[in-house]
Design an enzyme around this catalytic site. Sequence first.
Site: not given
Length: 451
Positions: A14-15, A41, A174, A176-177, A180, A197, A203
């Site tokens: 994208s970038g 990605t 832990g 977002y991936i 999801e 863990r 977080r």
Amino acid sequence: MAYDFDLFVIGAGSGGVRAARFAAGFGAKVAVAESRYLGGTCVNVGCVPKKLLVYGAHVADELEQAAGYGWTLEEGHFDWGKLIANKNREIERLNGIYRNLLVNSGVTLLQGHARITGAHEVEVDGQRYSTEHILIATGGWPQVPDIPGKELAITSNEAFYLKQLPRRVLVVGGGYIAVEFAGIFQGLGADTTLLYRGDLFLRGFDGSVRTHLKEELEKRGLNLQFNADIQRIDKLDDGTLKATLKDGRELHADCVFYATGRRPMLDNLGLENTGVELDERGFIRVDEQYQTTAPSILAIGDVIGRVQLTPVALAEGMAVARRLFKPEQYRPVDYQNIPTAVFSQPPIGTVGLSEEQALEAGHKVQIFESRFRAMKLTLTDIQEKTLMKLVVDADTDKVLGCHMVGPDAGEIIQGLGIALKAGATKMQFDETIGVHPTAAEEFVTMRTASR
């Protein structure tokens, strides 16, 4: 001296694509090298296919709710292979769009691995090109901890191409991936366990959001295992994977999916031939204008490890193109109040400061919080609750943060991102007339501070 190119971009994510297209539009001679897939990605093994799988998983909810609205449906059957095939066809279509965007912008597209061989030189498949500026936009790559049996695990890269839906899935992580994909696998019918863990996932997100999502995921039957980590993975004779935890417990699954972080993709990039330095985390060190410690080389996106989101990489690519080739239009990227979503089930939308961040920054805060059962669920037996929360500066009345867990959270939070960017106060929220009946109106009808 005369160079082959004014800007040579390594990476067509994208970038990189945004920087290349706009630089070419500003009159620069630009090349882009990409060794994998156009779109990076996000388009290929990230946001786009993930959202398609989230849509697929959410169909189960719609079918469950249908009875309350008078629909009698036959037993449904889910076909993983068909979903993946349809997803692949859409990704191929997007790859073609990215190719056309570059070529039609006048960019030279080189499909091959690029390696920097000097301050102003890049080699692609044995051919060397000179360039005034080099832009590194190679993104990130998932990583699995170095434990015995790590080769038996998969990451998000492989998950999008599984031949069949695993019957039992162990998701490790832990962030977002992890959250999801746990929702995707469970929503599509897999017996899913999420292993993390720490004490609680996500977080850095607002504490109310994290706790609320935990409660809702448990209602859905997702097996959450906190303060747990894998010591080793073994494959049994019947093909089952056995994960031995550090506390001695054993969990069995057909698939172990790791989402425990991403590293910058710097493999065989040739940084040893440059003066580019890495920071203490291993990402490329850049200044506020994305300049590396080598004068002719810049870097943007996930490879610099700032805010690893597609729209942020797009903004950084635009900023680089403008600064180099259209300086009168240049403006720095504003990293404050970036709206974001987690496509969990239910999804999260958030913008601005969490309650914890606001307190840490020294604000005296008022918290407005509402939990309610969405109107759509009132004719069903589903007890899912939506959470909406505002973090307000008690002295200035300025809204510092907006947070939501519930249907369409990402769609709703986008508009609130504009309000926060404009510096809206709680009084202005209160004076805004709500759209009725919607969930979104709750953000402008919370009158009493909960604390």
